[in-house]
Design an enzyme around this catalytic site. Structure first.
Site, short mmCIF file in Angstrom:
data_model
loop_
_atom_site.label_atom_id
_atom_site.label_comp_id
_atom_site.label_asym_id
_atom_site.label_seq_id
_atom_site.Cartn_x
_atom_site.Cartn_y
_atom_site.Cartn_z
N LYS A 189 0.84 -1.20 0.00
CA LYS A 189 0.00 0.00 0.00
C LYS A 189 0.87 1.25 0.00
CE LYS A 189 -1.90 2.97 2.88
NZ LYS A 189 -2.00 4.18 2.06
N GLY A 241 7.09 4.65 8.02
CA GLY A 241 6.21 5.81 8.20
C GLY A 241 6.45 6.41 9.57
N SER A 242 5.42 7.03 10.10
CA SER A 242 5.58 7.78 11.34
C SER A 242 5.63 6.86 12.56
CB SER A 242 4.43 8.77 11.49
OG SER A 242 3.22 8.05 11.55
N THR A 243 6.22 7.35 13.62
CA THR A 243 6.31 6.58 14.86
C THR A 243 4.92 6.34 15.44
OG1 THR A 243 8.53 7.40 15.27
CG2 THR A 243 7.32 6.62 17.19
N GLY A 246 3.43 3.55 13.58
CA GLY A 246 4.23 2.37 13.93
C GLY A 246 3.77 1.76 15.26
N GLU A 263 10.17 0.94 10.20
CA GLU A 263 11.15 2.00 9.94
C GLU A 263 10.41 3.30 10.17
OE1 GLU A 263 14.24 1.39 9.25
OE2 GLU A 263 14.25 -0.64 8.46
N CYS A 297 13.35 11.03 6.48
CA CYS A 297 13.32 10.52 7.86
C CYS A 297 14.67 10.72 8.53
CB CYS A 297 12.95 9.05 7.85
SG CYS A 297 13.98 8.11 6.73
N GLU A 394 9.88 15.54 15.40
CA GLU A 394 10.14 15.48 13.96
C GLU A 394 9.23 16.47 13.23
OE1 GLU A 394 8.89 11.99 11.75
OE2 GLU A 394 10.87 11.91 10.83
#
Ligand code: NAP
Ligand code: MG
Length: 483
Positions: A189, A241-243, A246, A263, A297, A394
């Site tokens: 995706k 993607g983002s934490t 995640g 990641e 990132c 971030e």
């Protein structure tokens, strides 16, 4: 004409032509080797962030589509891919690499149109590296027994892969190439704002003659990612993607036997010692945070400068910032393209406000910006405190937060004092300092006297809230194998 303000040259526009690209008006889903419409019938518009014009329509998948794609991947795994010889798998992956190279110009232009990144980046970095990943992993397909001696490596099965918008084709390559080389089948995706190069990759995969269902691509918003994560017949989730997302994924798969690699975000420290070659370091700072709009990132978003060279570094950095060209991503001279989406621009602007309120000193060159589209000038905060949000969170935009330090011990402590640990940079003339820092930094990658350099053979990944698991290199293979 020489622009006296910064000593740089006003360059005539040099736009890359779009005449050679082929885009459909509307894209179906790529399932079981065919483009097919969603049962839901919904579509959304993929726009060019540089002018807000619609480039193509993309399908909003439903959970039923995700189920269909996973079933196709399972059937392909059982019927074809697990029976394909490692050597033949390698040939397919190699073929994809060659076709990406052949279509490199078209893919680069589409990447810049859809995502806003400068053509210089998509042409010289994203697309060649995407091809390089397929080439690299093609070579491993029939050598897995050598890579993992006496461990009888076996594929995991069906991999669900979810990627972000900042390196659309490259992230697809990072995910798909090792998965195929190791004998897995895939449902991918892409991010909702940048699905087009993944769909072009689907065309390449079709043309390369891969057995149907080995790679499936479902487009749509975050909930489609969640449906893939929660699907019972997916054996492995690979997410970039983002934490925040995640963490949601980790919770969703807790208690299942799904394998997972994450990641996630970063807040890299770029460290300049007083013995560094300052001009070179300034170029590294610019590369680290401003090129690619800071949509990286591993962007060097925190700059630590040794006190004695602080004024010189900042003076030279501001001079360089004044020469950066912000504008048309398709122009070959552009340094900073469009911000990927209206939402991301709002996030960046809100952090700029936060930085000002926190009392840091703000600087932006006064370059002109186009009237339409989403833009952000290169931005600099000096006098930043370690506790400031702009130094901790971030931002994912061209915003640099600068702090100073006196000793090695001090900078290591400051650099490590963040929830993230993806990457870092160090600039010094002394090899001993480099080794000292690289061993003490809690970061997955540490660049020395350079920044943002990638190679398919070196593993990439984070510590702490930047995730776990590695992509690239031999490590990237083991993420798709049971050994
Ligand atoms: P994001 O919001 O986490 O989205 C990443 C992907 O996940 C997108 O495809 C997204 O779909 C999908 N998604 C959203 N919600 C989901 C859910 N609940 N379950 C499953 N999937 C879901 O991140 P982003 O804003 O696109 O990308 C920027 C982030 O990626 C930054 O934090 C950056 O540091 C990180 N990043 C990390 C690396 C690395 O290698 N460590 C590399 C590149 C980027 P939609 O697009 O539709 O929302
Ligand atoms: Mg777009």
């Amino acid at each position: 004409m020489n622009d006296s303000k910064n000593g740089s040259w006003d360059l005539s526009p040099a736009p890359e032509s779009t005449g050679h690209i082929k885009l459909e008006k509307s894209y179906d889903l790529f399932i079981n080797g065919k483009f097919q419409p969603s049962a839901g019938g919904l579509r959304y518009k993929s726009i060019n962030p540089a002018n807000e014009k619609v480039i193509a329509e993309v399908t909003e998948s439903t959970e039923a589509d995700v189920d269909k794609a996973v079933k196709a991947a399972r059937a392909a795994y059982d019927k074809h891919w697990s029976k394909t010889s490692p050597r033949d798998r390698g040939k397919y992956v190699y073929r994809i690499a060659r076709m990406i190279q052949e279509k490199a110009r078209e893919l680069a232009v589409i990447e810049s149109l859809d995502g806003g990144k400068p053509i210089r980046e998509s042409r010289d970095v994203d697309i060649p590296l995407a091809a390089a990943h397929f080439f690299y992993y093609a070579g491993w397909a029939d050598k897995l027994d050598y890579a993992f001696p006496n461990r009888k490596p076996k594929p995991v099965g069906v991999a669900g892969q979810i990627i972000p918008w900042n390196f659309p084709l490259l992230m697809a390559a990072w995910k798909i190439a090792p998965a195929l080389a190791t004998g897995n089948t895939v449902v991918l995706k892409p991010a909702e704002t940048t699905s087009l190069t993944a769909l072009k990759l689907a065309e390449i995969i079709q043309e390369a003659g891969l057995p149907p269902g080995v790679v499936n691509i479902v487009t749509g918003h975050g909930k489609i990612g969640a449906a893939l994560v929660n699907h019972k017949d997916v054996d492995k989730i690979a997410f970039t993607g983002s934490t925040d997302v995640g963490k949601i994924i980790q919770k969703s798969i807790a208690g299942t036997d799904k394998q997972c690699t994450l990641e996630l975000g970063g807040k890299a420290a770029n460290i300049i010692f007083d013995d560094a070659t300052i001009d070179q370091a300034v170029e590294g700072i610019v590369d680290g945070i401003y090129f690619n709009q800071g949509h990286v990132c591993c962007a060097g978003s925190r700059l630590f400068v040794q006190e004695s060279v602080h004024d010189e570094v900042i003076r030279k950095l501001k001079f360089r910032m004044n020469s950066l060209i912000v504008g048309d991503p398709l122009d070959k001279n552009t340094d900073i393209g469009a911000i990927n989406s209206r939402e991301q621009l709002a996030t960046i602007n809100s952090y700029i406000e936060i930085g000002k309120q926190e009392g840091a000193k703000f600087y932006q060159p006064d370059c002109e910006l186009p009237n339409e589209g989403y833009w952000c000038r290169p931005s600099l905060f000096t006098d930043v405190a370690q506790s400031n949000r702009i130094a901790q969170e971030e931002i994912f935009g061209p915003v640099l937060a600068v702090q100073t330090f006196r000793t090695v011990a001090e900078v290591i402590e400051k650099a490590n004092n963040t929830p993230y640990g993806l990457s870092a940079g160090v600039w010094t003339d002394k090899g001993s300092k480099i080794f000292n820092l690289t061993s003490q930094m809690r970061a997955g990658v540490v660049w020395a006297n350079t920044y943002n350099k990638f190679d398919p053979s070196s593993p990439f990944g984070g510590y702490k809230e930047s995730g776990f698991g590695r992509e690239g290199g031999l490590h990237g293979l083991s993420a798709y194998l049971k050994t």
